[in-house]
Design a protein around this motif. Structure first.
Motif, PDB file in Angstrom:
ATOM      1  N   ALA A  69       4.262  -7.749 -16.556  1.00 23.97           N
ATOM      2  CA  ALA A  69       3.301  -7.980 -15.478  1.00 23.97           C
ATOM      3  C   ALA A  69       3.715  -7.221 -14.222  1.00 23.97           C
ATOM      4  N   THR A  70       5.018  -7.169 -13.963  1.00 18.88           N
ATOM      5  CA  THR A  70       5.524  -6.419 -12.816  1.00 18.88           C
ATOM      6  C   THR A  70       5.169  -4.943 -12.938  1.00 18.88           C
ATOM      7  N   ALA A  71       5.324  -4.398 -14.135  1.00 16.04           N
ATOM      8  CA  ALA A  71       4.975  -2.997 -14.364  1.00 16.04           C
ATOM      9  C   ALA A  71       3.502  -2.756 -14.061  1.00 16.04           C
ATOM     10  N   PHE A  72       2.645  -3.689 -14.465  1.00 16.82           N
ATOM     11  CA  PHE A  72       1.206  -3.509 -14.211  1.00 16.82           C
ATOM     12  C   PHE A  72       0.872  -3.641 -12.723  1.00 16.82           C
ATOM     13  N   VAL A  73       1.606  -4.479 -11.999  1.00 18.96           N
ATOM     14  CA  VAL A  73       1.364  -4.599 -10.560  1.00 18.96           C
ATOM     15  C   VAL A  73       1.806  -3.339  -9.827  1.00 18.96           C
ATOM     16  N   LEU A  74       2.937  -2.775 -10.229  1.00 23.88           N
ATOM     17  CA  LEU A  74       3.507  -1.648  -9.493  1.00 23.88           C
ATOM     18  C   LEU A  74       3.020  -0.279  -9.983  1.00 23.88           C
ATOM     19  N   LEU A  75       2.533  -0.229 -11.225  1.00 22.60           N
ATOM     20  CA  LEU A  75       2.097   1.052 -11.784  1.00 22.60           C
ATOM     21  C   LEU A  75       0.643   1.055 -12.248  1.00 22.60           C
ATOM     22  N   GLY A  76       0.007  -0.100 -12.203  1.00 23.10           N
ATOM     23  CA  GLY A  76      -1.346  -0.186 -12.730  1.00 23.10           C
ATOM     24  C   GLY A  76      -2.269  -0.983 -11.848  1.00 23.10           C
ATOM     25  N   GLY A  77      -3.198  -1.678 -12.480  1.00 25.87           N
ATOM     26  CA  GLY A  77      -4.212  -2.413 -11.741  1.00 25.87           C
ATOM     27  C   GLY A  77      -3.930  -3.893 -11.625  1.00 25.87           C
ATOM     28  N   ALA A  78      -2.643  -4.284 -11.657  1.00 24.39           N
ATOM     29  CA  ALA A  78      -2.241  -5.693 -11.537  1.00 24.39           C
ATOM     30  C   ALA A  78      -2.890  -6.515 -12.649  1.00 24.39           C
ATOM     31  N   SER A  79      -3.793  -7.417 -12.316  1.00 24.16           N
ATOM     32  CA  SER A  79      -4.420  -8.264 -13.339  1.00 24.16           C
ATOM     33  C   SER A  79      -5.399  -7.478 -14.211  1.00 24.16           C
ATOM     34  N   ASP A  80      -5.834  -6.329 -13.748  1.00 21.40           N
ATOM     35  CA  ASP A  80      -6.646  -5.427 -14.563  1.00 21.40           C
ATOM     36  C   ASP A  80      -5.673  -4.515 -15.314  1.00 21.40           C
ATOM     37  N   ARG A 106       8.511   5.075  -8.236  1.00 21.56           N
ATOM     38  CA  ARG A 106       8.231   3.702  -8.655  1.00 21.56           C
ATOM     39  C   ARG A 106       8.899   3.376  -9.995  1.00 21.56           C
ATOM     40  N   LEU A 107       9.025   4.363 -10.862  1.00 16.99           N
ATOM     41  CA  LEU A 107       9.738   4.139 -12.118  1.00 16.99           C
ATOM     42  C   LEU A 107      11.217   3.864 -11.857  1.00 16.99           C
ATOM     43  N   ALA A 108      11.787   4.583 -10.906  1.00 20.88           N
ATOM     44  CA  ALA A 108      13.188   4.345 -10.548  1.00 20.88           C
ATOM     45  C   ALA A 108      13.348   2.943  -9.956  1.00 20.88           C
ATOM     46  N   TYR A 167       0.836  -1.200   0.000  1.00 19.97           N
ATOM     47  CA  TYR A 167       0.000   0.000   0.000  1.00 19.97           C
ATOM     48  C   TYR A 167       0.875   1.255   0.000  1.00 19.97           C
ATOM     49  N   ARG A 168       1.888   1.260   0.855  1.00 21.87           N
ATOM     50  CA  ARG A 168       2.769   2.433   0.951  1.00 21.87           C
ATOM     51  C   ARG A 168       3.568   2.618  -0.337  1.00 21.87           C
ATOM     52  N   TYR A 169       3.999   1.501  -0.922  1.00 17.25           N
ATOM     53  CA  TYR A 169       4.737   1.573  -2.183  1.00 17.25           C
ATOM     54  C   TYR A 169       3.858   2.171  -3.281  1.00 17.25           C
ATOM     55  N   LYS A 170       2.611   1.718  -3.339  1.00 11.73           N
ATOM     56  CA  LYS A 170       1.695   2.225  -4.374  1.00 11.73           C
ATOM     57  C   LYS A 170       1.350   3.701  -4.179  1.00 11.73           C
ATOM     58  N   HIS A 171       1.638   4.219  -2.981  1.00 10.84           N
ATOM     59  CA  HIS A 171       1.399   5.642  -2.733  1.00 10.84           C
ATOM     60  C   HIS A 171       2.676   6.476  -2.852  1.00 10.84           C
ATOM     61  N   LEU A 172       3.756   5.862  -3.295  1.00  7.60           N
ATOM     62  CA  LEU A 172       4.934   6.629  -3.677  1.00  7.60           C
ATOM     63  C   LEU A 172       4.629   7.364  -4.977  1.00  7.60           C
ATOM     64  N   SER A 173       5.446   8.335  -5.302  1.00  5.44           N
ATOM     65  CA  SER A 173       5.251   9.041  -6.574  1.00  5.44           C
ATOM     66  C   SER A 173       5.519   8.083  -7.737  1.00  5.44           C
ATOM     67  N   VAL A 174       4.962   8.398  -8.885  1.00  2.00           N
ATOM     68  CA  VAL A 174       5.215   7.593 -10.078  1.00  2.00           C
ATOM     69  C   VAL A 174       6.711   7.579 -10.376  1.00  2.00           C
ATOM     70  N   GLU A 175       7.378   8.716 -10.164  1.00  6.17           N
ATOM     71  CA  GLU A 175       8.819   8.811 -10.436  1.00  6.17           C
ATOM     72  C   GLU A 175       9.610   7.854  -9.551  1.00  6.17           C
ATOM     73  N   LYS A 206      -6.500   2.100 -15.240  1.00  8.26           N
ATOM     74  CA  LYS A 206      -5.827   1.841 -13.958  1.00  8.26           C
ATOM     75  C   LYS A 206      -4.334   2.177 -14.003  1.00  8.26           C
ATOM     76  N   TRP A 207      -3.854   2.587 -15.165  1.00  9.00           N
ATOM     77  CA  TRP A 207      -2.426   2.836 -15.365  1.00  9.00           C
ATOM     78  C   TRP A 207      -2.057   4.231 -14.884  1.00  9.00           C
ATOM     79  N   GLU A 208      -0.934   4.364 -14.171  1.00 11.50           N
ATOM     80  CA  GLU A 208      -0.562   5.651 -13.587  1.00 11.50           C
ATOM     81  C   GLU A 208       0.576   6.366 -14.301  1.00 11.50           C
ATOM     82  N   ALA A 209       1.242   5.696 -15.232  1.00 14.57           N
ATOM     83  CA  ALA A 209       2.362   6.320 -15.940  1.00 14.57           C
ATOM     84  C   ALA A 209       1.896   6.771 -17.335  1.00 14.57           C
ATOM     85  N   SER A 210       2.842   6.962 -18.260  1.00 15.80           N
ATOM     86  CA  SER A 210       2.498   7.528 -19.568  1.00 15.80           C
ATOM     87  C   SER A 210       1.873   6.489 -20.499  1.00 15.80           C
TER      88      SER A 210
END
Length: 291
Positions: A236-247, A148-150, A138-146, A252-256
Motif C-alpha cells: 500500500a505504501t508503494a501505491f501511495v508513493l508511486l501510484g494512485g494511492a487507493s486507485d 522515490r524508489l531509493a 506534493y513535492r515528494y510526488k514530484h521527485l524523480s521515480v529513482e 496511475k503507476w509511475e514505476a515499472s
C-alpha cells in the motif's frame, strides 16, 4: 471536548490547550522553535534548540484541542513505546536520546531530523496535501521515480528489520515518513504502536492505522496482525508513493510493470495470495531492479 481554550506563548511558538499545564520544564531543554499541536494521539511535540543542537520533544500529559481522550492513556502509550525505539534502533529511525517523567506527564527527547512529514495534515489538509506546491507530499510526488524508489528502499529495509526483531508494524502510514528534500534522506518516525508478535486486532474496524494503508484483517476483530499484514502495508505504501494511492490501477503507476506486479500481489485481499513475509516481498521487489 471542552470549549475552553488556554493559550500559551513559549519562545517562538503559540498553541492552545483544553486545560492549563505548566511548561516550565520545557524551557530548561532549550529554546522552543516549533510546536506540533494538532495530533489526535494526545501527544504535544516541540522542536527545541540548545547550544546549537536541535531536538524533537514528544510529550504526553496535556490536553491538546484535537484530543478527546484521557491524558493518562496518552502517557501510558508513550511510556510503552520507549522500548521500541531501542529494540528497533536503526539509522532509518529517528534516534531516541532520553525520556523522563515530568510533572504529571512524560517526555521523550529525540535527535532533530530536518525532514518534513509526508502527511502534514495540520498545514495541508484534504486536497491541499495533493495539490499545494508547498505540501511535502506534493513535492515528494514530484521527485524523480529513482529518488522515490531509493526512499521506498529505506522504508522496506526498516520493516524487514522490524520483522527480523519479532515485531509487527501497526499504524504505519505516510504520517510516519519524514523526507529531507535538501539531502534526499528518508527517516521513519512515530512507531509508538508497533507490537511484538504474536498479536491480533483487538479493536475491530477501529484498529490503529489509515484506511489507505490497512489490510482487510486490520478491520476485523481478533484477526492476526503479523508479517503478512505488513506485506500489505508495504504494498500500500508503494501505491501511495508511486501510484494512485487507493486507485491501484496500472494507469496511475509511475514505476515499472514488474514493480507494479510485486506491489499488486502484496496488496492481495486474500492473505495466502500475498508474499508471506516482508523479507520475501523485498527480495521480489529488489529482483525487479528497483534501484
Amino acid at each position: 471536548m471542552s470549549e475552553k481554550k488556554y493559550t500559551y506563548e513559549i519562545d517562538a511558538v503559540t498553541f492552545q490547550l483544553q486545560e492549563p499545564y505548566d511548561f516550565a520544564w520545557l524551557t530548561k531543554l532549550g529554546v522552543v522553535f516549533k510546536v506540533f499541536d494538532q495530533q489526535d494521539s494526545g501527544n504535544l511535540s516541540f522542536g527545541v534548540e540548545k547550544e546549537g543542537q536541535k531536538f524533537f520533544v514528544k510529550f504526553a500529559g496535556a490536553k491538546p484541542l484535537t484530543f478527546d481522550g484521557n491524558p493518562l492513556d496518552a502517557i501510558s502509550r508513550l511510556i510503552e513505546a520507549i522500548p521500541l525505539y531501542n529494540e528497533l534502533k536503526s539509522k532509518s529511525l529517528i534516534n531516541l536520546v532520553s525520556h523522563f517523567e515530568v510533572g504529571t506527564g512524560y517526555a521523550a527527547v529525540f535527535e532533530w531530523f530536518a525532514g518534513e512529514c509526508l502527511h502534514s495534515h495540520w498545514l495541508f489538509a484534504g486536497e491541499a496535501k495533493l495539490s499545494h506546491p508547498e505540501s511535502p507530499f506534493y513535492r515528494y510526488k514530484h521527485l524523480s521515480v529513482e529518488q522515490r524508489l531509493a526512499s521506498l528502499d529505506v522504508i522496506f529495509s526498516f520493516h524487514e528489520l522490524v520483522e527480523l526483531q519479532g515485531y509487527v508494524a501497526v499504524d504505519f502510514y505516510d504520517g510516519s515518513i519524514l523526507y529531507d528534500f535538501a539531502n534526499d534522506e528518508t527517516r521513519i518516525c512515530d512507531i509508538d504502536f508497533y507490537r511484538l508478535k504474536p498479536t491480533v486486532n483487538d479493536l475491530g474496524e477501529n484498529f490503529w492505522g489509515s484506511s489507505r494503508f490497512k489490510s482487510p484483517e486490520e478491520f476485523i476483530l481478533d484477526a492476526p496482525i503479523d508479517e503478512v499484514t505488513n506485506v500489505f502495508n508495504m504494498g500500500a505504501t508503494a501505491f501511495v508513493l508511486l501510484g494512485g494511492a487507493s486507485d491501484r490501477s496500472f494507469a496511475k503507476w509511475e514505476a515499472s510493470k514488474a514493480q507494479y506486479d510485486v506491489a499488486s500481489r502484496a496488496v492481495s485481499l486474500e492473505r495466502e495470495e500475498r508474499f508471506q513475509s516482508v523479507a520475501a516481498f523485498k527480495l521480489a521487489w529488489d529482483e525487479t531492479g528497483s534501484i
